[in-house]
Design a protein around this motif. Structure first.
Motif, PDB file in Angstrom:
ATOM      1  N   HIS A  87       9.210  97.932 122.499  1.00 33.89           N
ATOM      2  CA  HIS A  87      10.075  97.690 120.784  1.00 33.89           C
ATOM      3  C   HIS A  87       9.025  96.380 120.343  1.00 33.89           C
ATOM      4  O   HIS A  87       8.558  96.882 119.159  1.00 33.89           O
ATOM      5  N   ALA A  88       9.454  94.871 120.916  1.00 32.59           N
ATOM      6  CA  ALA A  88       9.155  94.163 120.086  1.00 32.59           C
ATOM      7  C   ALA A  88       9.133  92.629 121.503  1.00 32.59           C
ATOM      8  O   ALA A  88       8.968  93.027 122.604  1.00 32.59           O
ATOM      9  N   GLY A  89       7.753  92.240 120.529  1.00 30.51           N
ATOM     10  CA  GLY A  89       7.186  91.317 121.464  1.00 30.51           C
ATOM     11  C   GLY A  89       7.836  89.897 122.074  1.00 30.51           C
ATOM     12  O   GLY A  89       7.962  90.069 123.117  1.00 30.51           O
ATOM     13  N   ILE A  90       8.475  89.351 120.782  1.00 32.84           N
ATOM     14  CA  ILE A  90       9.057  88.473 121.186  1.00 32.84           C
ATOM     15  C   ILE A  90      10.489  88.502 120.045  1.00 32.84           C
ATOM     16  O   ILE A  90      10.535  88.837 118.559  1.00 32.84           O
ATOM     17  N   PRO A 133       3.191  95.749 119.856  1.00 32.48           N
ATOM     18  CA  PRO A 133       4.361  95.974 119.547  1.00 32.48           C
ATOM     19  C   PRO A 133       4.021  97.359 118.818  1.00 32.48           C
ATOM     20  O   PRO A 133       3.882  97.911 118.423  1.00 32.48           O
ATOM     21  N   SER A 134       5.639  98.361 119.416  1.00 30.90           N
ATOM     22  CA  SER A 134       5.386  99.560 119.590  1.00 30.90           C
ATOM     23  C   SER A 134       6.758  98.938 117.885  1.00 30.90           C
ATOM     24  O   SER A 134       6.011  99.733 116.891  1.00 30.90           O
ATOM     25  N   ALA A 135       7.674  98.363 117.426  1.00 28.40           N
ATOM     26  CA  ALA A 135       8.698  98.186 116.763  1.00 28.40           C
ATOM     27  C   ALA A 135       7.524  96.551 115.750  1.00 28.40           C
ATOM     28  O   ALA A 135       7.716  96.848 114.253  1.00 28.40           O
ATOM     29  N   TYR A 136       7.653  95.898 116.681  1.00 30.29           N
ATOM     30  CA  TYR A 136       8.396  94.332 115.813  1.00 30.29           C
ATOM     31  C   TYR A 136       6.777  93.624 116.648  1.00 30.29           C
ATOM     32  O   TYR A 136       7.115  93.405 117.751  1.00 30.29           O
ATOM     33  N   GLY A 137       6.055  92.824 116.162  1.00 24.62           N
ATOM     34  CA  GLY A 137       5.912  91.663 116.814  1.00 24.62           C
ATOM     35  C   GLY A 137       6.698  90.542 117.523  1.00 24.62           C
ATOM     36  O   GLY A 137       6.827  89.940 118.290  1.00 24.62           O
TER      37      GLY A 137
END
Length: 550
Positions: free
Chosen positions: A256-259, A277-281
């Motif tokens: 999903h997200a990195g952080i 990342p798949s969705a957000y960094g």
């Protein structure tokens, strides 16, 4: 905001207590259950640095609990802590995930979970072995209600996969979890595929440092965020993770997200590398996500495999008063930055080859955006829709497939200053169906079609801009500045237009079409501004008599 923490140095194995494993009945053969024997060693030597020797593997069927003022040193490279099949670890009640039955299991944790302190875990290699028997929420290493403690140079991998993730039966697994932890340090660890969060910072955790960790997710497994500072999945705003430092980490292949900072205020997120990342960094979400600072982070190729996302930086759901400085987003599969929030400050973002818009403000208002550079956007370099009262300055957009800067329906009362927009396939700056915006001191140069175009837009201020060498697509076809499609009552003043030295020339310096009304076009420098004419005003009631240099 400055976070200053004092932590003890990494323990030296030479200075610690080296237990006689045979005397305690520890086998370390990777087969025999060593849980009770290891726990006895820890309890008998609490208050010391306990150094465990290399072994084939230590099988752990129940949780290892570390007393206060105790350091445990494990041989990370030669002595895995192995979770056997069909065993539950110890469960800790009052956990926040109701779908997990309010119970969290852990491989290693602090023994005193009321006001624990000075617990240090060094070099532990936790291997969940993809054990599907663990059907509760599980953390590889847990610091709960603990202060002045640390987790350093540990490796957590293969916590359970494959359990069906439904809204009713979703089990969550954490590599390292801080729960109401204060002034703890998580440094230099590796967390490999863990379903849900590699590192979690949750529920009242404050002033912790999360530094120099490597977080890796497998794109072939069910897994979640790399690092999340959060007050809970359900936006429980009373238990905020705040004033934490997340610095120098590497996050790879998150599902999903990195952080994420989820309803978490006053955190510093800096100098992190986030890849695939798949969705957000980076993602800030929720009304409790405020006064965070995100600086000098690098987001590489958000791939959009989750729900069609693929966004470098997202500010969503009421996130406000956050500051983003000097971040870079490279080749996102969708957007470089998505800003759907208010009152944030963006100062310095480099966005390279986004598949769609580079910087997209959708529904956000009263944000200050400065120093954004977008190179070769797949649609528009900077785009605003249903966004008002934003201030954008020192923007550079080059080589966008559509417009360099595009204000779409509902983008009203915004101010754009000192933007440079060039080499775009359509226009440098486009206003479509908007009103009461100010475009001032901008440069639109060498765009394929128009320098600045207003289409169905009224009561805007187009002042002190420099448009030159536009219309590069076809000679004598497009204009430096054009008002079209019922664009009425705009103030077009003190602009400078030149046709330039390129082979293809703009048709007109400024062109107000026949279906426009009441525009005020004065005091513009239009000498040598267009191949056909310097100024062509066909609209009704257009004022052009005062001060234009033609």
């Amino acid at each position: 905001m400055e976070i200053k923490l004092i932590h003890p140095p990494t323990p030296s194995p030479l200075n610690g207590f080296h237990p006689n494993l045979k005397a305690y009945g520890v086998k370390g053969d990777g087969v025999t259950d060593d849980s009770s024997a290891l726990q006895k060693i820890i309890d008998d030597n609490k208050g010391n640095v306990i150094v465990f020797p290399s072994a084939k593997g230590y099988v752990i069927s129940t949780t290892l609990e570390i007393p206060d003022n105790t350091t445990v040193v494990f041989p990370r490279e030669n002595g895995k802590l192995l979770i056997p099949e069909n065993h539950h670890l110890k469960g800790y009640e009052d956990f926040f995930e109701t779908q997990d039955g309010g119970v969290l299991e852990a491989v290693i944790t602090n023994k005193n979970q009321v006001d624990g302190k000075n617990v240090h875990i060094y070099g532990a290699h936790v291997d969940g072995q993809r054990n599907l028997a663990l059907d509760q929420a599980v953390a590889g290493i847990l610091l709960k209600n603990c202060s002045h403690s640390s987790v350093k140079r540990c490796l957590v991998e293969r916590l359970p996969f494959g359990i069906e993730a439904t809204l009713v039966n979703r089990r969550r697994f954490y590599g390292i979890l801080l729960f109401a932890a204060i002034e703890c340090h998580v440094d230099g660890n590796e967390v490999h595929p863990v379903r849900y969060e590699n590192i979690g910072i949750r529920y009242g955790s404050k002033r912790n440092k999360i530094t120099n960790n490597i977080c890796i997710q497998s794109t072939e497994e069910v897994c979640g965020h790399n690092i999340q500072a959060s007050s809970g999945w359900d936006n429980i705003f009373d238990y905020l993770a705040e004033e934490n430092l997340i610095h120098g980490n590497v996050c790879l292949n998150s599902n999903h997200a990195g952080i994420i900072t989820h309803d978490a205020p006053r955190n510093i997120v800096s100098n992190n590398i986030i890849k695939y990342p798949s969705a957000y960094g980076l993602k800030a979400i929720g009304v409790g996500a405020f006064e965070n600072v995100y600086s000098d982070n690098y987001v590489y190729k958000p791939d959009g495999t989750e729900d069609g996302d693929g966004i470098g930086i997202g500010l969503l759901g009421g996130a406000k008063f956050n500051t983003f400085n000097n971040n870079t987003v490279f080749e996102p599969a969708y957007l470089g930055v998505e800003l759907a929030a208010n009152y944030n400050n963006i100062d310095g973002v480099m966005i390279i080859r986004p598949a769609q818009a580079g910087f997209y403000i959708i529904g956000g208002s009263q944000n200050n955006v400065n120093g954004v550079t977008v190179i070769e956007s797949g649609t528009n370099g900077v785009q605003l829709a249903n966004a008002s009262d934003n201030v954008l300055s020192n923007i550079i957009t080059n080589g966008s497939v559509q417009h360099g800067i595009f204000l779409a329906s509902g983008a009203d009362k915004n101010t754009i200053t000192n933007a440079i927009s060039g080499f775009n396939t359509k226009s440098g700056i486009s206003l479509s169906g908007v009103s009461n915006n100010s475009i001032t001191s901008c440069t639109a140069r060498r765009n394929k079609e128009y320098g600045i175009i207003l289409n169905g837009s009224s009561s805007n201020q187009i002042t002190n801009n420099y448009c030159h060498s536009n219309g590069q697509k076809t000679d004598n076809t497009f204009d430096n500045i054009v008002l079209d499609g019922s664009s009425n009552y705009n103030n077009v003043q003190n602009n400078t237009c030149r046709q330039g030295e390129e082979t293809n020339k703009p048709r007109n310096g400024i062109f107000s079409t026949i279906n426009t009304t009441g525009n005020f076009i004065t005091n513009n420098d239009l000498y040598d501004a267009g191949k056909t004419s310097n100024l062509k005003a066909l609209g009704t009631g257009t004022i052009t008599t005062a001060g234009n240099r033609i």
